[in-house]
Design a protein around this motif. Sequence first.
Motif, PDB file in Angstrom:
ATOM      1  N   LYS A  78      68.014  69.485  29.044  1.00  0.00           N
ATOM      2  CA  LYS A  78      67.875  68.146  29.626  1.00  0.00           C
ATOM      3  C   LYS A  78      66.866  67.268  28.887  1.00  0.00           C
ATOM      4  O   LYS A  78      66.861  66.057  29.013  1.00  0.00           O
ATOM      5  CB  LYS A  78      67.439  68.262  31.094  1.00  0.00           C
ATOM      6  CG  LYS A  78      68.588  68.596  32.028  1.00  0.00           C
ATOM      7  CD  LYS A  78      68.141  68.559  33.475  1.00  0.00           C
ATOM      8  CE  LYS A  78      67.599  69.910  33.918  1.00  0.00           C
ATOM      9  NZ  LYS A  78      67.272  69.974  35.337  1.00  0.00           N
ATOM     10  N   ASN A 100      63.529  58.656  29.742  1.00  0.00           N
ATOM     11  CA  ASN A 100      63.155  57.249  29.707  1.00  0.00           C
ATOM     12  C   ASN A 100      64.293  56.368  29.194  1.00  0.00           C
ATOM     13  O   ASN A 100      64.460  55.245  29.652  1.00  0.00           O
ATOM     14  CB  ASN A 100      61.886  57.043  28.881  1.00  0.00           C
ATOM     15  CG  ASN A 100      60.650  57.464  29.650  1.00  0.00           C
ATOM     16  OD1 ASN A 100      60.679  57.531  30.890  1.00  0.00           O
ATOM     17  ND2 ASN A 100      59.582  57.769  28.957  1.00  0.00           N
ATOM     18  N   ARG A 108      67.335  56.946  29.834  1.00  0.00           N
ATOM     19  CA  ARG A 108      68.204  56.854  30.993  1.00  0.00           C
ATOM     20  C   ARG A 108      67.680  55.840  32.005  1.00  0.00           C
ATOM     21  O   ARG A 108      68.435  55.051  32.566  1.00  0.00           O
ATOM     22  CB  ARG A 108      68.294  58.236  31.641  1.00  0.00           C
ATOM     23  CG  ARG A 108      69.677  58.572  32.088  1.00  0.00           C
ATOM     24  CD  ARG A 108      69.697  59.891  32.816  1.00  0.00           C
ATOM     25  NE  ARG A 108      70.706  59.772  33.830  1.00  0.00           N
ATOM     26  CZ  ARG A 108      71.869  60.429  33.780  1.00  0.00           C
ATOM     27  NH1 ARG A 108      72.115  61.271  32.818  1.00  0.00           N
ATOM     28  NH2 ARG A 108      72.757  60.240  34.728  1.00  0.00           N
ATOM     29  N   LEU A 109      66.373  55.872  32.217  1.00  0.00           N
ATOM     30  CA  LEU A 109      65.761  54.900  33.129  1.00  0.00           C
ATOM     31  C   LEU A 109      66.029  53.479  32.645  1.00  0.00           C
ATOM     32  O   LEU A 109      66.432  52.602  33.413  1.00  0.00           O
ATOM     33  CB  LEU A 109      64.250  55.155  33.198  1.00  0.00           C
ATOM     34  CG  LEU A 109      63.415  54.109  33.949  1.00  0.00           C
ATOM     35  CD1 LEU A 109      63.760  54.100  35.427  1.00  0.00           C
ATOM     36  CD2 LEU A 109      61.918  54.359  33.764  1.00  0.00           C
ATOM     37  N   GLU A 153      69.891  52.688  32.990  1.00  0.00           N
ATOM     38  CA  GLU A 153      70.316  52.498  34.379  1.00  0.00           C
ATOM     39  C   GLU A 153      69.743  51.201  34.942  1.00  0.00           C
ATOM     40  O   GLU A 153      70.400  50.495  35.700  1.00  0.00           O
ATOM     41  CB  GLU A 153      69.886  53.686  35.248  1.00  0.00           C
ATOM     42  CG  GLU A 153      71.017  54.666  35.463  1.00  0.00           C
ATOM     43  CD  GLU A 153      70.705  55.722  36.508  1.00  0.00           C
ATOM     44  OE1 GLU A 153      70.381  55.364  37.655  1.00  0.00           O
ATOM     45  OE2 GLU A 153      70.780  56.909  36.159  1.00  0.00           O
ATOM     46  N   GLY A 155      73.039  49.395  34.447  1.00  0.00           N
ATOM     47  CA  GLY A 155      73.712  49.878  35.649  1.00  0.00           C
ATOM     48  C   GLY A 155      73.976  51.370  35.614  1.00  0.00           C
ATOM     49  O   GLY A 155      73.903  52.017  34.570  1.00  0.00           O
ATOM     50  N   LYS A 156      74.260  51.892  36.799  1.00  0.00           N
ATOM     51  CA  LYS A 156      74.383  53.337  36.958  1.00  0.00           C
ATOM     52  C   LYS A 156      75.711  53.856  36.417  1.00  0.00           C
ATOM     53  O   LYS A 156      75.759  54.878  35.741  1.00  0.00           O
ATOM     54  CB  LYS A 156      74.251  53.664  38.437  1.00  0.00           C
ATOM     55  CG  LYS A 156      74.234  55.146  38.781  1.00  0.00           C
ATOM     56  CD  LYS A 156      74.022  55.305  40.276  1.00  0.00           C
ATOM     57  CE  LYS A 156      74.518  56.635  40.786  1.00  0.00           C
ATOM     58  NZ  LYS A 156      73.689  57.764  40.390  1.00  0.00           N
ATOM     59  N   GLU A 172      71.093  73.030  31.469  1.00  0.00           N
ATOM     60  CA  GLU A 172      72.159  72.890  32.456  1.00  0.00           C
ATOM     61  C   GLU A 172      73.393  73.555  31.890  1.00  0.00           C
ATOM     62  O   GLU A 172      73.666  73.423  30.691  1.00  0.00           O
ATOM     63  CB  GLU A 172      72.479  71.414  32.665  1.00  0.00           C
ATOM     64  CG  GLU A 172      71.668  70.759  33.737  1.00  0.00           C
ATOM     65  CD  GLU A 172      72.097  69.303  33.917  1.00  0.00           C
ATOM     66  OE1 GLU A 172      72.358  68.919  35.067  1.00  0.00           O
ATOM     67  OE2 GLU A 172      72.162  68.580  32.919  1.00  0.00           O
ATOM     68  N   ASN A 184      77.389  75.098  39.249  1.00  0.00           N
ATOM     69  CA  ASN A 184      76.618  74.209  38.393  1.00  0.00           C
ATOM     70  C   ASN A 184      77.437  73.381  37.416  1.00  0.00           C
ATOM     71  O   ASN A 184      77.035  72.311  37.026  1.00  0.00           O
ATOM     72  CB  ASN A 184      75.595  75.023  37.611  1.00  0.00           C
ATOM     73  CG  ASN A 184      74.489  75.477  38.524  1.00  0.00           C
ATOM     74  OD1 ASN A 184      74.241  74.837  39.535  1.00  0.00           O
ATOM     75  ND2 ASN A 184      73.859  76.577  38.193  1.00  0.00           N
TER      76      ASN A 184
END
Lengths: 400, 516
Positions: free
Chosen positions: A211, A260, A262-263, A266, A270-271, A375, A396
């Motif tokens: 991740k 960061n 991703r922050l 988003e 947008g998501k 993951e 998962n």
Amino acid sequence: MRVSFCTDLDKSVVVTNCEKRGWIQVGPEDDWNIYWAGTQTCRSLFSVDSGYRMNDNQLINHFPNHYEISRKDLLVKNIKRYRRDLEKEGNMMAERGDSKYLHLDFIPVTFVLPADYNMFVEEYRKAPQSTWIMKPCGRSQGSGIFLINKLSKLKRWSRESKTPFQQQLTKESYVISKYIDNPLLIGGKKFDLRLYVLVTSFRPLKAYQFKLGFCRFCTVKYDSSVAELDNMYVHLTNVSVQKHGGEYNSLHGGKLSVQNLRLYLESTRGKKVTEKLFDEISWLIIHCLKAIAPVIATDRHCFECYGYDIIIDNKLKPWLIEVNASPSLTSTTANDRILKHKLLDNIFNIVVPPCGIPDVRWNKIPPAEALGDFELLIDEDLLNLNENGENGSMRNSKWK
Amino acid sequence: MTDLKDQSIHHMTVKICEDLRSSAQYKMLFEDVQKLVSTPNVKIDDFKMTLLKTMQEHGLEAELKNSIYRWVKTKRKETTPYDSFFRKAQIHWDKRIHKSLNSMCSELGISLAKTRGNNEKEELTNKWNELSNYEADIQKYRPVYAPKDFLEVLLNLKGPNREKVKNENHRWEFAQLPLRVKNLSELRNLYLEISRGDQILTGGGGNSINPHHAALETERISLGEKVLAKNYAPLAQEYLKKGCPKCLRARMWTLLLGAEVRSSQIAYFEGLKQNVLQYDLMIDKLIIKDISLTASNDDQYFVFEDVLYQVMLCFSRDPEILKNLPNQPAFMQVSFKGKTNAPENTIVFPPSGVIPFHGFTMYAAPFCYLFDNSVELYFAFRAFYLRYWHRLHRVCSSSQGVVSLCLQFEKLLQCYEPNLWNHFKKCRIYPLRVVIKWIMRAFSGHLAPEQLLTLWDLIIAYDSLEIIPLLAVVIVVFRKDNLMKVNTLTNVEAVLADLSSIAVIPLLQMALMKDS
């Protein structure tokens, strides 16, 4: 039984991680359980001449022919073959629209030179003046790379490299790829993603995505103009290249964490589109691995951690640039050290069975708590289990 | 009695109308209303009713309500009997800063303000989008003051009642200041949603596969979209109390703060930019220095360096800031180098009235995660500054001011962890020395960006900065075991250095929900 490890790389992150587990360091001639080796060492160990046979309690960090994924020309060849095979089967995934693959269009159009020269020229003529990037197949860290936007420049290059003084060079083959000239920029700067993927088996495929990747930023503003075509600080994100630029900052090393990124995405885009981007990244990683799975010499003693280099374009589409079979374990910053330490720690947690002793007879299904920051991307064993028994145990995986 | 009340409402209304009329948004609003009046929906025979109805339908009513709501927020005034004492202290501090600026100027042989030469102006214009490449000689400049210097100033506040306190025996607490701060149970009442354990969307886990979190986020997004559609600021404020999904935060904050960008804002920002290009103020170098010392070296913010140069330079030129700050700071009148002292040659220095301290950039940096566009970023940041941040680096008696926040930190720590407090006292370590930078920067640059934005959500949701000292105490208490083991300032600082693993909401819940 005391677990022993061996490494031919002078990397503190490897040694400290092993020692933290109470493993003892031994030489390559001694009895080792885990060998963290360079690709060369690994290849000679597997070669017929070496006559070395591994026992059930030994693990090594490379597959014998990892170059099927890490050599730029072979990766492209394998992916092209994979798509053709799926197409022949009539598989939905190989569906085309407007001559392009709809779902498997994740590498830029690429040809191997000199072999595919004519095919390249044909493609080039469709969009003259477009920019292409030349990379030597077997080198890394951005060395030998240059951009061209005119056929004449390519011709000149091929003439020059054929002069008798440079006989050596002619043997070196290159890949030429359509240059992604509309990369996503943040703060006006170009970046690529470095993501880590652990494969513990190719047949059945078992792969995990880490991740905590990072973005590597160019130090100079992005500029697609012809004048800047030769300025590699604008185009190449490799730390080994950027380090020599005057603007390199050793406190952050030009690295921004994927969380960061991703922050930022988003919050500003947008998501939905952000999720789609990250799903597409996982998708391309899986299909890239599936493409090489048939040709990898699979061996139960092997696991491998790949460094995936991905560029995102300004339409938020990810492009696979290349895969590194021995991603750098050198730390350029404090955060880098933390990340790489975790990476190694989590890798060992996954490849070593819960009992703590390497054992190739183990089914390689680690318990959920061993995954750490990894993951599960895909585990074909679990998928089969799921298909056979109704009480599927795959909680998962996002990938059916 | 009713008469009196009516009268005060009347006064208030008159005041609001006056202020609205002189505000930047008024012209736009008036034009929009004029347009409505000319539509067939508004009838001459029932003018008032039909106009009101049409205004409601076109969202102008919500906009008017929002303007009034924001007016009330910014004009909120508390008075304490000690206002003049604190005001004097601030003026004294302002003078010291100005003196220090002037002596830096004479030391370096430069002037506070001058007109830029053509070459310089051209270079700056060309490099406006990549100011990190603008060669400014900032080697010899140094930040005017750092959080720890400001703490010294605060500690030296004798307090209006100081002479009454006889026995001093090195009491370095703030306790001598007669300010009233909230205790834990009052904080529990204020942050009711947190203390009663409501489900709050946390900023954690980007791609966490926690299905529970995903479901809550989806629910919050659909509710949030409805709130945004209503375009009503008080609703947005309520909404933020239970956590904001990342994808809605920028719009939610913009609505709440009244930071919408229209053509007039774009033109206004352009005017600020022109002012930067035109005039060379000494403060520019301080701003560039601060960015290069902070954001440029920070692995969370370095990518936004160029945007920050633009925003911070324009901020220094904005006279609206000086105009709207409660308790106007003392400012200097400066004439341009080589010009006469005629009024047309003098400016307020700096036009914003704000002289940055070391780390000032961090007030703006987190906004870079929310806004792609520097104009939008600018107005959201400016609104935040005018509402909150200015209180964190000025001496004032407000319950939201840094003095009260420091006092609150001390009292909470003293009350709820007396052992730890005594440990610090025994080692002669002053805990505020360690946490003052958290408080002054509202944790910016200390918490991970996602956690920081979650914290700032709570600031605007509850319209209060009291969450900052509360979080500071909780973090200190959370690391109590390790703190009890060390006895030097350096080691205490080391224990509290890395906050990258701190998750804001769970920690606050732990503190506020305890034994309730």
